[in-house]
Design a protein around this motif. Structure first.
Motif, PDB file in Angstrom:
ATOM      1  N   LEU A 118      -7.402   3.984  -1.157  1.00 53.98           N
ATOM      2  CA  LEU A 118      -7.258   3.552   0.241  1.00 53.98           C
ATOM      3  C   LEU A 118      -8.259   4.220   1.171  1.00 53.98           C
ATOM      4  O   LEU A 118      -8.182   4.027   2.382  1.00 53.98           O
ATOM      5  N   ARG A 119      -9.191   4.993   0.625  1.00 55.14           N
ATOM      6  CA  ARG A 119     -10.120   5.737   1.472  1.00 55.14           C
ATOM      7  C   ARG A 119     -10.884   4.836   2.426  1.00 55.14           C
ATOM      8  O   ARG A 119     -11.136   5.204   3.569  1.00 55.14           O
ATOM      9  N   HIS A 120     -11.279   3.657   1.975  1.00 59.70           N
ATOM     10  CA  HIS A 120     -12.102   2.779   2.808  1.00 59.70           C
ATOM     11  C   HIS A 120     -11.339   1.526   3.247  1.00 59.70           C
ATOM     12  O   HIS A 120     -11.950   0.590   3.773  1.00 59.70           O
ATOM     13  N   ALA A 121     -10.042   1.520   3.032  1.00 57.64           N
ATOM     14  CA  ALA A 121      -9.248   0.350   3.422  1.00 57.64           C
ATOM     15  C   ALA A 121      -9.011   0.363   4.932  1.00 57.64           C
ATOM     16  O   ALA A 121      -8.696   1.407   5.511  1.00 57.64           O
ATOM     17  N   ALA A 177      -3.386  -3.861   0.024  1.00 59.34           N
ATOM     18  CA  ALA A 177      -2.190  -4.403   0.670  1.00 59.34           C
ATOM     19  C   ALA A 177      -0.943  -4.070  -0.142  1.00 59.34           C
ATOM     20  O   ALA A 177       0.113  -3.726   0.424  1.00 59.34           O
ATOM     21  N   HIS A 178      -1.064  -4.170  -1.458  1.00 61.46           N
ATOM     22  CA  HIS A 178       0.089  -3.837  -2.306  1.00 61.46           C
ATOM     23  C   HIS A 178       0.434  -2.359  -2.197  1.00 61.46           C
ATOM     24  O   HIS A 178       1.619  -1.995  -2.071  1.00 61.46           O
ATOM     25  N   THR A 190      -2.932   5.972   8.632  1.00 64.62           N
ATOM     26  CA  THR A 190      -1.613   6.606   8.627  1.00 64.62           C
ATOM     27  C   THR A 190      -1.101   6.789   7.207  1.00 64.62           C
ATOM     28  O   THR A 190      -0.562   7.846   6.854  1.00 64.62           O
ATOM     29  N   ALA A 191      -1.274   5.773   6.371  1.00 66.72           N
ATOM     30  CA  ALA A 191      -0.822   5.870   4.979  1.00 66.72           C
ATOM     31  C   ALA A 191      -1.572   6.968   4.243  1.00 66.72           C
ATOM     32  O   ALA A 191      -0.979   7.734   3.466  1.00 66.72           O
ATOM     33  N   ARG A 192      -2.873   7.064   4.467  1.00 69.67           N
ATOM     34  CA  ARG A 192      -3.651   8.118   3.810  1.00 69.67           C
ATOM     35  C   ARG A 192      -3.190   9.495   4.260  1.00 69.67           C
ATOM     36  O   ARG A 192      -3.048  10.409   3.448  1.00 69.67           O
ATOM     37  N   ALA A 193      -2.967   9.652   5.562  1.00 66.15           N
ATOM     38  CA  ALA A 193      -2.531  10.949   6.082  1.00 66.15           C
ATOM     39  C   ALA A 193      -1.176  11.345   5.504  1.00 66.15           C
ATOM     40  O   ALA A 193      -0.953  12.514   5.143  1.00 66.15           O
ATOM     41  N   ARG A 227     -10.238  -8.561  -4.373  1.00 66.52           N
ATOM     42  CA  ARG A 227      -9.302  -7.870  -5.262  1.00 66.52           C
ATOM     43  C   ARG A 227      -8.974  -6.488  -4.747  1.00 66.52           C
ATOM     44  O   ARG A 227      -7.831  -6.037  -4.829  1.00 66.52           O
ATOM     45  N   ARG A 228      -9.956  -5.811  -4.201  1.00 66.40           N
ATOM     46  CA  ARG A 228      -9.686  -4.492  -3.617  1.00 66.40           C
ATOM     47  C   ARG A 228      -8.771  -4.628  -2.402  1.00 66.40           C
ATOM     48  O   ARG A 228      -7.869  -3.799  -2.213  1.00 66.40           O
ATOM     49  N   ALA A 229      -8.971  -5.655  -1.600  1.00 63.15           N
ATOM     50  CA  ALA A 229      -8.123  -5.845  -0.415  1.00 63.15           C
ATOM     51  C   ALA A 229      -6.686  -6.151  -0.824  1.00 63.15           C
ATOM     52  O   ALA A 229      -5.734  -5.632  -0.216  1.00 63.15           O
TER      53      ALA A 229
END
Length: 405
Positions: free
Chosen positions: A291-294, A261-262, A299-302, A255-257
């Motif tokens: 998304l810290r551990h995804a 993705a969404h 790039t998305a986090r930055a 569920r976290r994954a």
């Protein structure tokens, strides 16, 4: 809001945000009050009347302040103590807002007779009291008993808490409001928050109810990774509530994954996330934290962090953005419009929490890299790169001789 050209680094932005929160705490967080107009006497009389609700926002804000205090480095113990004291004052205010005549205890707008106490208001009160003011937990016992008595075999709990012993006239008004205004529903976002609150109580009955509730919430995720939300604006906020509730039952991380993705697929061009057409700091802060551990999300986090730093005000806070939503006409299945409300203090606290978490993770990673990297070969004082130095300095050139002297 236009981006800042002098945007600070995440750690600096977090420090400025903490100062802003402490300054607002000294003022009593004046913007943590939702003001809304409703038809007079449920529409039976002409005109409208203004209603004010503060306890829900105060409880949510208090929990966020505790998160920020926990995330602060040990070197900033004074700020952490100030934030915890502010959270305790908010807890006292929430306790005082309880309606003793109603078993459900708290309703979002305390003066709105047609609005029943609700599960979400109980959940935020429980969460705050359990963390900073356990002496107030006894005041929650009637509402908690009512909520658990209404839990269905599959796990969910209805949103509205109308007790059989509530005054007859008030019960009539509240049921009329549910039938014609609020809708008699079971809401995934509300159940998720209640499940997380039950986990903090550490009693056998609460833990068993929380497990059943979390299992039900876990089944409500949509195929595209989104989580349903009735009372909150934005996919990120709904996802944060749901994932916190289902963490104990999401053993394989599926569920976290799917949520990650969404979120990766819905990031805006400016790097943010938002509930409607525009990005919003609150949603972006929650999304970056999720998304810290995804994997493959650096790039998305930055980009999300850059968005947050760009949108910080010069005073150190972040502007209020849509957070609470109310679908007008939901009881009839025909939503005429969506009313929203946001709180700058809640947005700022959520942003600071994420920035502190990211800064701490970056510092830990940098420390690990430093420990794993062999020390560089020493450079001689003369600055030459001759092979004779071998990290010890040469014994022949003038620069090294002068430095040694």
């Amino acid at each position: 809001m236009r981006p800042r050209h002098d945007a600070p680094r995440p750690a600096d932005a977090a420090r400025a945000g903490v100062r802003w929160l402490l300054a607002q705490a000294a003022l009593g967080f004046p913007d943590a009050v939702h003001v809304m107009r409703f038809p007079r006497a449920g529409g039976l009389l002409p005109g409208t009347v203004e209603h004010r609700g503060a306890s829900f926002a105060q409880a949510v804000l208090g929990a966020l302040l505790l998160d920020v205090a926990d995330a602060l480095p040990s070197s900033d113990a004074a700020s952490a103590a100030g934030l915890r004291a502010a959270a305790a004052r908010l807890a006292d205010a929430v306790a005082q807002a309880r309606l003793p005549a109603l078993a459900g205890g708290w309703r979002y707008f305390p003066g709105l007779a047609a609005l029943p106490p609700d599960l979400d208001s109980l959940a935020v009160a429980l969460s705050l009291f359990a963390r900073v003011a356990p002496e107030h937990l006894t005041a929650c016992e009637p509402a908690l008993a009512l909520a658990l008595a209404q839990q269905q075999p599959e796990g969910p709990v209805p949103t509205w808490l109308i007790g059989a012993q509530d005054p007859l006239l008030q019960r009539w008004w509240m049921r009329l409001g549910v039938r014609h205004g609020w809708g008699d529903t079971i809401d995934v976002d509300v159940c998720a928050r209640f499940a997380s609150a039950l986990d903090l109580l550490h009693t056998p009955q609460a833990s068993e109810a929380a497990a059943r509730l979390a299992a039900w919430v876990a089944q409500q995720q949509r195929p595209d990774g989104r989580w349903p939300a009735s009372w909150y604006a934005g996919d990120a906020v709904a996802a944060g509530l749901a994932l916190a509730a289902v963490a104990a039952v999401d053993h394989d991380g599926e569920r976290r994954a799917r949520t990650a993705a969404h979120l990766l697929g819905t990031q805006r061009m400016d790097g943010g996330w938002g509930p409607f057409d525009d990005s919003a700091p609150l949603d972006t802060a929650v999304a970056v934290a999720l998304l810290r551990h995804a994997p493959q999300a650096d790039t998305a986090r930055a980009r999300g962090l850059a968005y947050l730093c760009d949108r910080q005000t010069l005073a150190g806070g972040w502007k209020a953005t849509p957070w609470i939503r109310m679908d007008i006409g939901r009881a009839q299945g025909r939503v005429a419009r969506i009313a929203t409300w946001g709180c700058a203090a809640i947005s700022t606290a959520a942003c600071v929490r994420t920035l502190l978490q990211v800064s701490a993770a970056d510092a830990a990673q940098a420390s690990e890299v430093t420990w794993m990297t062999p020390p560089p070969v020493g450079k001689p004082p003369c600055g030459c790169a001759g092979r004779r130095h071998a990290g010890r300095g040469c014994k022949g050139c003038r620069g090294c001789k002068e430095a040694a002297a």
